[in-house]
Design a protein around this motif. Structure first.
Motif, PDB file in Angstrom:
ATOM      1  N   ASP A   1      10.751  -0.398 -29.478  1.00  0.00           N
ATOM      2  CA  ASP A   1      11.198  -0.749 -28.125  1.00  0.00           C
ATOM      3  C   ASP A   1      11.884   0.486 -27.528  1.00  0.00           C
ATOM      4  N   ASP A   2      11.283   1.086 -26.514  1.00  0.00           N
ATOM      5  CA  ASP A   2      11.794   2.332 -25.933  1.00  0.00           C
ATOM      6  C   ASP A   2      13.215   2.181 -25.398  1.00  0.00           C
ATOM      7  N   ASP A   3      13.473   1.099 -24.665  1.00  0.00           N
ATOM      8  CA  ASP A   3      14.799   0.912 -24.074  1.00  0.00           C
ATOM      9  C   ASP A   3      15.872   0.738 -25.151  1.00  0.00           C
TER      10      ASP A   3
ATOM     11  N   ARG B   1      12.599  10.775 -22.232  1.00  0.00           N
ATOM     12  CA  ARG B   1      13.906  10.177 -21.939  1.00  0.00           C
ATOM     13  C   ARG B   1      14.965  10.651 -22.947  1.00  0.00           C
TER      14      ARG B   1
ATOM     15  N   LYS C   1      19.717  -3.669 -21.973  1.00  0.00           N
ATOM     16  CA  LYS C   1      19.232  -2.450 -22.638  1.00  0.00           C
ATOM     17  C   LYS C   1      19.141  -1.287 -21.642  1.00  0.00           C
ATOM     18  N   THR C   2      20.263  -1.037 -20.989  1.00  0.00           N
ATOM     19  CA  THR C   2      20.339   0.052 -20.012  1.00  0.00           C
ATOM     20  C   THR C   2      21.477   1.007 -20.362  1.00  0.00           C
TER      21      THR C   2
ATOM     22  N   LYS D   1      20.877   7.787 -14.852  1.00  0.00           N
ATOM     23  CA  LYS D   1      20.351   6.756 -15.747  1.00  0.00           C
ATOM     24  C   LYS D   1      19.427   7.411 -16.765  1.00  0.00           C
TER      25      LYS D   1
END
Length: 512
Positions: free
Chosen positions: A380-382, A445, A493-494, A511
């Protein structure tokens, strides 16, 4: 040591050798990392470099000392010394197998008789009568199968703490036909050294000196918790072990090198190590499982409690060349939570993680789960960026394993080929693969996050955790006129960062 993100890699994991590693660093990671921990690059007979023949040479398949020196001029370098053991193929042990007690290296190792007879292991000379008595008594011990196993009292054997089941004494056949039982904490390819022996200490001193002159800034003391053995104890992190670590640290400091003891176990050991005079850094292995647990449960309460008591001089790691360290979170998580988290890691990691962990696939350590960190988070990337943000924005020097840098997935094919569990997390990337992986969104990211962490000069300032509900972290840093606030939402998930720009003096937001 610079306060930034460090890469952990083997000499041949990002490219085929040290020269290709340098090319990769300059091409893809320039101005992103500030240092590199190059895992054992010495000639070795197994365990991916952790069964060294010597620490005085570079494996010619990887390069030479000039390659190490050149890298040290561009990056802060970290290297390992295996203070606990040496290869069964080393000159020292081969000579012992050839000559037995007549070998000048015979007392470098720990036989069953030496362990059984020596309550006080330091002994310059054994009088003839005492030697005769000891040999006679040891003969009875060897013959007895009721109270002794391999010539060692069964109660003493049960007390020994090690990451494998059974006796640490392994039988070896000498050239004269006799069998000697030798202490091997991990595998029969890794022969434990007698750290009471002054000649062994001299060897370790030479290893430290050699690394220092070749540009190494920090030495990781591999498996140092097992290095001192004493009958009647569990042979793990004894008072004498702390003395030994201080001794190694003093030698390192004379050579302008720092030390980092590697100890997997209860968190209290890290706190005690951090208080030693000659120790510079300790690991926060606890965060690895605590971060997974927080993301799985969307609850950061345990991490908030841990941040109040953890040591000060910390190396932050989530992933390493070993597995995910379950044993390190004892008493931070309940037994039920540890089991629940372990099951979730294995579930996310798939059948290949189950096959690669525990007693399966020739594991050296049964207390760890073999799985990449990205796979442990269900790819899961986030969630992965949230995990790295927690790691980067709390106090400490962050280290990221090379597979973690590329958000690597479990390498099931490699485990199937080698039957070595930890290979699930040890994929060797070609330059072509690296080029492709760098284009993935999650990797881009992560690089953005690392660049920010390395370039904003506040992480040696004052840190605080803002009180909020446990589904969120709000970390704040202040240093003179600088300000940074990281808001991590476990539910959404931020990751958001508010910071005061040092040049414009304006509040900015970003962000990840």
């Amino acid at each position: 040591m610079k306060n930034g993100v460090y890469l952990i890699t083997y000499a041949n994991s990002l490219g085929k050798n040290l020269k290709e590693l340098e090319l990769v660093l300059e091409t893809y990671f320039k101005n992103i990392i500030c240092g590199v921990h190059i895992l054992p690059f010495y000639p070795s007979s197994g365990d991916r470099g952790f069964s060294p023949l010597t620490h005085l040479k570079v494996d010619p398949n990887f390069g030479d000392w000039e390659d190490i020196k050149r890298l040290s001029q561009k990056y802060d370098l970290i290297a390992d010394i295996m203070v606990n053991h040496i290869s069964a193929k080393s000159v020292f042990f081969k000579d012992y197998l050839e000559k037995g007690e007549k070998s000048k290296y015979a007392d470098y190792f720990i036989t069953n008789n030496k362990f059984s007879r020596r309550i006080f292991p330091i002994r310059k000379k054994t009088p003839s009568l005492l030697n005769f008595i000891e040999k006679t008594v040891n003969g009875f011990r060897d013959a007895d199968k009721i109270f002794h196993n391999d010539g060692v009292n069964k109660t003493s054997l049960r007390n020994i703490y090690r990451p494998r089941t059974g006796s640490p004494f392994v039988p070896f056949l000498l050239k004269n036909g006799s069998i000697e039982y030798i202490w091997c904490t991990f595998t029969e390819e890794q022969i434990d050294l007698d750290t009471y022996n002054e000649n062994v200490k001299e060897i370790l001193k030479n290893y430290i000196f050699n690394l220092a002159k070749n540009g190494i800034k920090l030495i990781r003391l591999d498996a140092v918790g097992y290095a001192v053995k004493k009958r009647g104890t569990n042979c793990f992190m004894l008072p004498e072990t702390y003395d030994f670590i201080n001794w190694l640290g003093a030698i390192a400091h004379k050579n302008n090198v720092s030390i980092l003891p590697e100890v997997h176990n209860h968190y209290s050991y890290q706190i005690e190590l951090d208080e030693l005079k000659e120790v510079d850094y300790v690991y926060d292995f606890q965060m690895s499982v605590l971060v997974l647990n927080a993301i799985y449960n969307k609850n950061g309460a345990v991490i908030k409690r841990w941040l109040k008591v953890r040591p000060k001089n910390i190396i932050n790691v989530l992933d390493t060349h070993d597995g995910i360290p379950i044993v390190d979170v004892e008493d931070l998580l309940s037994k039920q939570e540890i089991i629940k988290t372990s099951k979730k890691i294995l579930s996310n990691g798939g059948n290949e993680a189950k096959r690669a962990s525990g007693d399966n696939s020739e594991n050296v350590d049964t207390y760890q789960i073999n799985c990449t960190y990205y796979s442990a988070l269900g790819e899961d990337d986030d969630a992965y960026i949230v995990a790295r943000a927690i790691q980067f924005f709390v106090p400490g020097l962050p280290q990221v394993y090379y597979g973690g840098f590329l958000a690597g997935k479990n390498d099931a094919k490699k485990v199937k080929k080698t039957n070595i569990g930890r290979d699930i997390n040890r994929h060797n990337y070609t330059i072509e693969e690296i080029n492709s992986e760098m284009d993935r969104n999650v990797v881009r990211r992560l690089m953005k996050l690392i660049k920010f962490r390395n370039n904003f000069p506040i992480f040696d300032g004052n840190f605080s955790v803002v009180q909020t509900d446990n589904k969120k972290f709000i970390f704040r840093w202040r240093k003179k006129s600088l300000f940074l606030e990281t808001i991590i939402d476990l539910n959404k998930k931020t990751v958001k960062v508010n910071y005061l720009d040092g040049k414009t003096k304006k509040l900015k937001k970003i962000k990840f």
